[in-house]
Design a protein around this motif. Structure first.
Motif, PDB file in Angstrom:
ATOM      1  N   ASP A  31      30.924-157.350  19.227  1.00 17.68           N
ATOM      2  CA  ASP A  31      30.838-156.026  18.607  1.00 17.68           C
ATOM      3  C   ASP A  31      31.317-154.943  19.576  1.00 17.68           C
ATOM      4  OD1 ASP A  31      28.726-155.900  20.385  1.00 17.68           O
ATOM      5  OD2 ASP A  31      27.202-155.368  18.919  1.00 17.68           O
ATOM      6  N   GLY A  32      32.350-155.258  20.332  1.00 19.25           N
ATOM      7  CA  GLY A  32      32.825-154.365  21.381  1.00 19.25           C
ATOM      8  C   GLY A  32      33.566-153.133  20.910  1.00 19.25           C
ATOM      9  N   THR A  33      33.957-153.064  19.619  1.00 22.52           N
ATOM     10  CA  THR A  33      34.620-151.850  19.134  1.00 22.52           C
ATOM     11  C   THR A  33      33.783-151.125  18.093  1.00 22.52           C
ATOM     12  OG1 THR A  33      35.889-152.783  17.262  1.00 22.52           O
ATOM     13  CG2 THR A  33      36.825-153.055  19.468  1.00 22.52           C
ATOM     14  N   ALA A  34      32.503-151.434  18.006  1.00 24.96           N
ATOM     15  CA  ALA A  34      31.637-150.755  17.031  1.00 24.96           C
ATOM     16  C   ALA A  34      31.738-149.242  17.224  1.00 24.96           C
ATOM     17  CB  ALA A  34      30.198-151.218  17.205  1.00 24.96           C
ATOM     18  N   SER A  35      32.095-148.528  16.160  1.00 23.13           N
ATOM     19  CA  SER A  35      32.383-147.102  16.283  1.00 23.13           C
ATOM     20  C   SER A  35      31.196-146.215  15.958  1.00 23.13           C
ATOM     21  CB  SER A  35      33.553-146.727  15.362  1.00 23.13           C
ATOM     22  OG  SER A  35      33.269-147.078  14.017  1.00 23.13           O
ATOM     23  N   TYR A  36      30.112-146.797  15.467  1.00 24.76           N
ATOM     24  CA  TYR A  36      28.923-145.989  15.160  1.00 24.76           C
ATOM     25  C   TYR A  36      27.675-146.634  15.740  1.00 24.76           C
ATOM     26  CZ  TYR A  36      25.563-143.225  12.407  1.00 24.76           C
ATOM     27  OH  TYR A  36      24.539-142.408  12.012  1.00 24.76           O
ATOM     28  N   PHE A  81      31.678-160.579  26.986  1.00 28.39           N
ATOM     29  CA  PHE A  81      31.591-159.163  26.645  1.00 28.39           C
ATOM     30  C   PHE A  81      32.288-158.327  27.716  1.00 28.39           C
ATOM     31  CE2 PHE A  81      27.949-161.023  24.420  1.00 28.39           C
ATOM     32  CZ  PHE A  81      28.280-160.640  23.139  1.00 28.39           C
ATOM     33  N   GLY A  82      33.048-157.337  27.240  1.00 30.27           N
ATOM     34  CA  GLY A  82      33.838-156.519  28.144  1.00 30.27           C
ATOM     35  C   GLY A  82      35.284-156.959  28.230  1.00 30.27           C
ATOM     36  N   ASN A  83      35.614-158.119  27.655  1.00 31.56           N
ATOM     37  CA  ASN A  83      36.989-158.620  27.680  1.00 31.56           C
ATOM     38  C   ASN A  83      37.395-158.949  26.243  1.00 31.56           C
ATOM     39  OD1 ASN A  83      39.416-160.007  27.993  1.00 31.56           O
ATOM     40  ND2 ASN A  83      38.755-161.042  29.869  1.00 31.56           N
ATOM     41  N   LYS A  84      37.901-157.933  25.537  1.00 30.17           N
ATOM     42  CA  LYS A  84      38.215-158.102  24.123  1.00 30.17           C
ATOM     43  C   LYS A  84      39.306-159.146  23.898  1.00 30.17           C
ATOM     44  CE  LYS A  84      40.382-154.744  22.077  1.00 30.17           C
ATOM     45  NZ  LYS A  84      40.623-153.441  21.427  1.00 30.17           N
TER      46      LYS A  84
END
Length: 293
Positions: A31-36, A81-84
């Motif tokens: 969920d590394g680009t969750a915008s909300y 996590f941290g490496n999309k």
């Protein structure tokens, strides 16, 4: 099996071995680009834990028992996590292995971006693949907060990999920018607000390979508040079951369920409801009689 798959708890009722399985369940908690509101990375473990505690395996809707069907739980993709880029690569590697093994992959997200690597091996195998998206949002942005690869751009990236218009069916949509709606009008098949109009289109999809991506925010947020970007309105469980039963004749070659964020709902109701939704989806796929059976 891919080296980055790890097994923790098993989704209740998924008792078949890998070789005998028709459907294989895999967690992809990115969920590394969750915008909300983030938190969908915890959905795979939460859903498995919930089924062990509070879920029957029998579906009164399909009158079949998940534990008697060829479904295997292969565990979770070990997400860095941290490496999309590496996270997406591992998900695609897992999907490729399952597709090459003749399985129907079902991924538990995670955010909606996980659909992109999950669907790419199927697009390679089935050049005429159709994608059915149940969602509150169009997810057709070209760029979101400077990112081309995001949960809000995922269907745009998938469209770019599909040869030709009209092969993405966007169902239950009720949110998007003006530009996204204009893009959809030109390039996708849009069925906003309800499922009714799409159901009448299902017969034309019989015989075609179909990928189903289910963003749980297609449901009314009063039913599933535990999601990252809830939208007013939406469908309810009986409507979904009618759709799932209507889609059963289709050749669904892969699926995913995304955007459940368990920490957002302290009552745990969202996870309980989504666990039932996933059970019915697995039974719909694995319990379908194939030709010759």
């Amino acid at each position: 099996m891919p080296e980055h798959l790890v097994r923790n708890a098993v989704y209740e009722g998924c008792t078949a071995g890998f070789q005998e399985a028709r459907v294989v369940l895999v967690g992809a908690g990115w969920d590394g680009t969750a915008s909300y509101r983030p938190g969908s990375r915890f959905a795979p473990i939460a859903l498995r834990s919930e089924t062990v505690l509070a879920q029957e395996n029998y579906s009164p809707y399909f009158q079949q028992d998940l534990s008697e069907l060829p479904v295997h739980d292969a565990g979770d993709v070990d997400i860095p996590f941290g490496n999309k880029e590496e996270a997406l690569r591992r998900i695609e590697q897992t999907a490729s292995f399952l597709v090459d093994s003749g399985k129907i992959p079902v991924f538990i997200g995670g955010e909606h971006l996980i659909t992109l690597p999950a669907v790419q091996p199927l697009l390679r195998k089935y050049p005429n693949l159709v994608v059915v998206q149940l969602d509150a949002h169009l997810d057709l942005m070209d760029v979101l907060f400077g990112e081309r690869f995001s949960h809000g751009t995922v269907m745009r990236r998938i469209y770019e990999k599909i040869a030709g218009d009209g092969r993405i069916f966007q169902v239950g949509i009720r949110s998007g920018s003006r530009e996204e709606y204009q893009f959809a009008a030109a390039h996708t098949r849009l069925f906003p607000f309800t499922l009714r109009d799409f159901v009448s289109e299902i017969p034309q999809l019989i015989g075609k390979p179909v990928y189903l991506t289910l963003d749980v925010d297609v449901f009314d947020p009063s039913l599933i508040p535990g999601t990252g970007t809830p939208e007013a309105g939406g469908i309810f469980f009986p409507e979904f079951m009618e759709l799932l039963q209507a889609m059963r004749p289709l050749n669904i070659v892969g699926a995913d369920l995304v955007e459940l964020a368990p920490p957002i709902d302290p009552t745990n109701t969202s996870t309980i409801v989504v666990s039932k939704i996933l059970r019915e989806l697995l039974i719909a796929l694995a319990g379908k009689k194939e030709e010759g059976e």
